[in-house]
Design a protein around this motif. Sequence first.
Motif, PDB file in Angstrom:
ATOM      1  N   THR A 142       0.852  -1.190   0.000  1.00 59.08           N
ATOM      2  CA  THR A 142       0.000   0.000   0.000  1.00 59.08           C
ATOM      3  C   THR A 142       0.886   1.237   0.000  1.00 59.08           C
ATOM      4  OG1 THR A 142      -0.165  -0.249   2.410  1.00 59.08           O
ATOM      5  CG2 THR A 142      -2.019  -1.025   1.090  1.00 59.08           C
ATOM      6  N   SER A 143       0.394   2.286  -0.630  1.00 55.40           N
ATOM      7  CA  SER A 143       1.117   3.554  -0.719  1.00 55.40           C
ATOM      8  C   SER A 143       0.099   4.680  -0.541  1.00 55.40           C
ATOM      9  CB  SER A 143       1.803   3.672  -2.083  1.00 55.40           C
ATOM     10  OG  SER A 143       0.846   3.880  -3.117  1.00 55.40           O
ATOM     11  N   GLY A 144       0.570   5.897  -0.744  1.00 59.23           N
ATOM     12  CA  GLY A 144      -0.347   7.017  -0.867  1.00 59.23           C
ATOM     13  C   GLY A 144      -0.776   7.161  -2.320  1.00 59.23           C
ATOM     14  N   PRO A 145      -1.765   8.010  -2.603  1.00 52.83           N
ATOM     15  CA  PRO A 145      -2.227   8.162  -3.979  1.00 52.83           C
ATOM     16  C   PRO A 145      -1.327   9.028  -4.851  1.00 52.83           C
ATOM     17  CG  PRO A 145      -3.491   9.586  -2.522  1.00 52.83           C
ATOM     18  CD  PRO A 145      -2.598   8.762  -1.637  1.00 52.83           C
ATOM     19  N   SER A 146      -0.435   9.813  -4.224  1.00 60.74           N
ATOM     20  CA  SER A 146       0.417  10.721  -4.999  1.00 60.74           C
ATOM     21  C   SER A 146       1.669  11.025  -4.192  1.00 60.74           C
ATOM     22  CB  SER A 146      -0.328  12.028  -5.314  1.00 60.74           C
ATOM     23  OG  SER A 146      -0.749  12.669  -4.124  1.00 60.74           O
ATOM     24  N   ASP A 147       2.638  11.668  -4.843  1.00 59.12           N
ATOM     25  CA  ASP A 147       3.897  11.998  -4.194  1.00 59.12           C
ATOM     26  C   ASP A 147       3.676  12.972  -3.043  1.00 59.12           C
ATOM     27  OD1 ASP A 147       6.976  12.027  -4.436  1.00 59.12           O
ATOM     28  OD2 ASP A 147       6.430  14.144  -4.353  1.00 59.12           O
ATOM     29  N   GLY A 148       4.280  12.654  -1.886  1.00 61.40           N
ATOM     30  CA  GLY A 148       4.175  13.581  -0.774  1.00 61.40           C
ATOM     31  C   GLY A 148       4.304  12.895   0.571  1.00 61.40           C
ATOM     32  N   GLU A 149       4.196  13.696   1.619  1.00 60.16           N
ATOM     33  CA  GLU A 149       4.244  13.220   2.993  1.00 60.16           C
ATOM     34  C   GLU A 149       2.951  13.613   3.696  1.00 60.16           C
ATOM     35  OE1 GLU A 149       8.786  13.382   4.450  1.00 60.16           O
ATOM     36  OE2 GLU A 149       7.941  15.344   3.947  1.00 60.16           O
ATOM     37  N   ALA A 150       2.576  12.824   4.698  1.00 60.63           N
ATOM     38  CA  ALA A 150       1.366  13.124   5.460  1.00 60.63           C
ATOM     39  C   ALA A 150       1.556  12.653   6.889  1.00 60.63           C
ATOM     40  CB  ALA A 150       0.156  12.432   4.839  1.00 60.63           C
ATOM     41  N   LEU A 151       0.906  13.342   7.812  1.00 62.48           N
ATOM     42  CA  LEU A 151       0.949  12.957   9.215  1.00 62.48           C
ATOM     43  C   LEU A 151      -0.439  12.567   9.684  1.00 62.48           C
ATOM     44  CD1 LEU A 151       3.284  15.676  10.781  1.00 62.48           C
ATOM     45  CD2 LEU A 151       3.839  13.296  10.281  1.00 62.48           C
ATOM     46  N   GLY A 152      -0.545  11.339  10.166  1.00 63.08           N
ATOM     47  CA  GLY A 152      -1.745  10.908  10.850  1.00 63.08           C
ATOM     48  C   GLY A 152      -1.473  10.928  12.343  1.00 63.08           C
ATOM     49  N   SER A 153      -2.280  10.202  13.097  1.00 63.76           N
ATOM     50  CA  SER A 153      -2.025  10.100  14.530  1.00 63.76           C
ATOM     51  C   SER A 153      -2.506   8.754  15.037  1.00 63.76           C
ATOM     52  CB  SER A 153      -2.730  11.231  15.287  1.00 63.76           C
ATOM     53  OG  SER A 153      -4.139  11.108  15.183  1.00 63.76           O
ATOM     54  N   PHE A 154      -1.857   8.291  16.082  1.00 63.66           N
ATOM     55  CA  PHE A 154      -2.285   7.065  16.761  1.00 63.66           C
ATOM     56  C   PHE A 154      -1.967   7.207  18.238  1.00 63.66           C
ATOM     57  CE2 PHE A 154      -1.955   2.629  18.178  1.00 63.66           C
ATOM     58  CZ  PHE A 154      -3.213   2.194  17.783  1.00 63.66           C
ATOM     59  N   GLU A 155      -2.947   6.976  19.067  1.00 68.00           N
ATOM     60  CA  GLU A 155      -2.799   7.088  20.517  1.00 68.00           C
ATOM     61  C   GLU A 155      -2.151   8.415  20.916  1.00 68.00           C
ATOM     62  OE1 GLU A 155      -3.910   4.496  22.916  1.00 68.00           O
ATOM     63  OE2 GLU A 155      -5.038   4.312  21.036  1.00 68.00           O
ATOM     64  N   GLY A 156      -2.564   9.482  20.232  1.00 67.42           N
ATOM     65  CA  GLY A 156      -2.103  10.818  20.574  1.00 67.42           C
ATOM     66  C   GLY A 156      -0.727  11.191  20.062  1.00 67.42           C
ATOM     67  N   GLU A 157      -0.111  10.333  19.260  1.00 71.52           N
ATOM     68  CA  GLU A 157       1.210  10.627  18.699  1.00 71.52           C
ATOM     69  C   GLU A 157       1.119  10.756  17.186  1.00 71.52           C
ATOM     70  OE1 GLU A 157       4.730   8.657  20.192  1.00 71.52           O
ATOM     71  OE2 GLU A 157       3.476   7.448  21.534  1.00 71.52           O
ATOM     72  N   GLU A 158       1.973  11.619  16.624  1.00 78.45           N
ATOM     73  CA  GLU A 158       2.037  11.768  15.173  1.00 78.45           C
ATOM     74  C   GLU A 158       2.529  10.483  14.519  1.00 78.45           C
ATOM     75  OE1 GLU A 158       2.837  16.530  14.414  1.00 78.45           O
ATOM     76  OE2 GLU A 158       4.505  15.118  14.224  1.00 78.45           O
ATOM     77  N   LEU A 159       1.873  10.110  13.422  1.00 77.33           N
ATOM     78  CA  LEU A 159       2.251   8.898  12.700  1.00 77.33           C
ATOM     79  C   LEU A 159       2.565   9.272  11.255  1.00 77.33           C
ATOM     80  CD1 LEU A 159       2.647   5.867  12.727  1.00 77.33           C
ATOM     81  CD2 LEU A 159       0.194   5.585  12.314  1.00 77.33           C
ATOM     82  N   TYR A 160       3.806   9.049  10.867  1.00 78.35           N
ATOM     83  CA  TYR A 160       4.333   9.501   9.575  1.00 78.35           C
ATOM     84  C   TYR A 160       3.963   8.548   8.440  1.00 78.35           C
ATOM     85  CZ  TYR A 160       7.886  10.626   6.037  1.00 78.35           C
ATOM     86  OH  TYR A 160       8.536  10.951   4.881  1.00 78.35           O
ATOM     87  N   HIS A 161       3.629   9.135   7.290  1.00 77.75           N
ATOM     88  CA  HIS A 161       3.417   8.387   6.053  1.00 77.75           C
ATOM     89  C   HIS A 161       4.064   9.167   4.907  1.00 77.75           C
ATOM     90  CE1 HIS A 161      -0.057   7.587   8.683  1.00 77.75           C
ATOM     91  NE2 HIS A 161      -0.138   6.407   8.120  1.00 77.75           N
ATOM     92  N   SER A 162       4.497   8.448   3.878  1.00 78.89           N
ATOM     93  CA  SER A 162       4.946   9.131   2.663  1.00 78.89           C
ATOM     94  C   SER A 162       4.638   8.266   1.455  1.00 78.89           C
ATOM     95  CB  SER A 162       6.437   9.461   2.724  1.00 78.89           C
ATOM     96  OG  SER A 162       7.225   8.306   2.525  1.00 78.89           O
ATOM     97  N   SER A 163       4.726   8.876   0.296  1.00 73.78           N
ATOM     98  CA  SER A 163       4.440   8.158  -0.935  1.00 73.78           C
ATOM     99  C   SER A 163       5.226   8.760  -2.081  1.00 73.78           C
ATOM    100  CB  SER A 163       2.938   8.229  -1.254  1.00 73.78           C
ATOM    101  OG  SER A 163       2.639   7.509  -2.438  1.00 73.78           O
TER     102      SER A 163
END
Length: 201
Positions: A142-163
């Motif tokens: 699995t990836s993101g739909p386009s080039d870039g970075e995104a921050l989600g969260s889990f249990e109150g902490e930032e969760l990093y994603h990129s594509s």
Amino acid sequence: MSSAENVIGLYERHAGAWDRKRNHGGKLMERGWLDRFCGLVPPGGAVLDLGCGSGRPLASEMIARGFGVTGVDSSAAMIALCEARHPAHEWHVADMRGLDLGRRFDGILAWDSFFHLRREDQRAMFPVFARHAAAGSALMFTSGPSDGEALGSFEGEELYHSSLAPDEYRALLAAQGYEVEAHLAEDPDCGGHTVWLARQS
């Protein structure tokens, strides 16, 4: 520590919470894609699950279908859950970026794991995939739909994603001898996941 560098520690700290939430109350939203992936793996074949988490639901489902699963995760707490659930299978605490098991697999899965890597680390993963791939091996990630970075969260902490961009994924796959079997961005039937399914030619 950057959010990208914090991913491993985040999952280690919150392995129990992730395990409880990841099971989706028993619903396997990934079933359609998993069916397609498993259809490319010979019966009883060996599957490498990169970023296997706690071993459920995907590794557990593949084991139930008769595949031999080798799971890899950077979190020791996650791997301990896998070992408790499926002691007859093989589990490793390891970072996928430097992985070299000295074995080849009929299928490689990197679901909701590969996209936590920085983009330069994602590019470097394609030779790792190929190094562990048997002839005709399936690969799904699995990836993101386009080039870039995104921050989600889990249990109150930032969760990093990129594509990376889709065209770059296609080029990286082709350079390692993979042909794209299926690709769908933000699949509405799979929780909005962007999925790649490829096969060694």
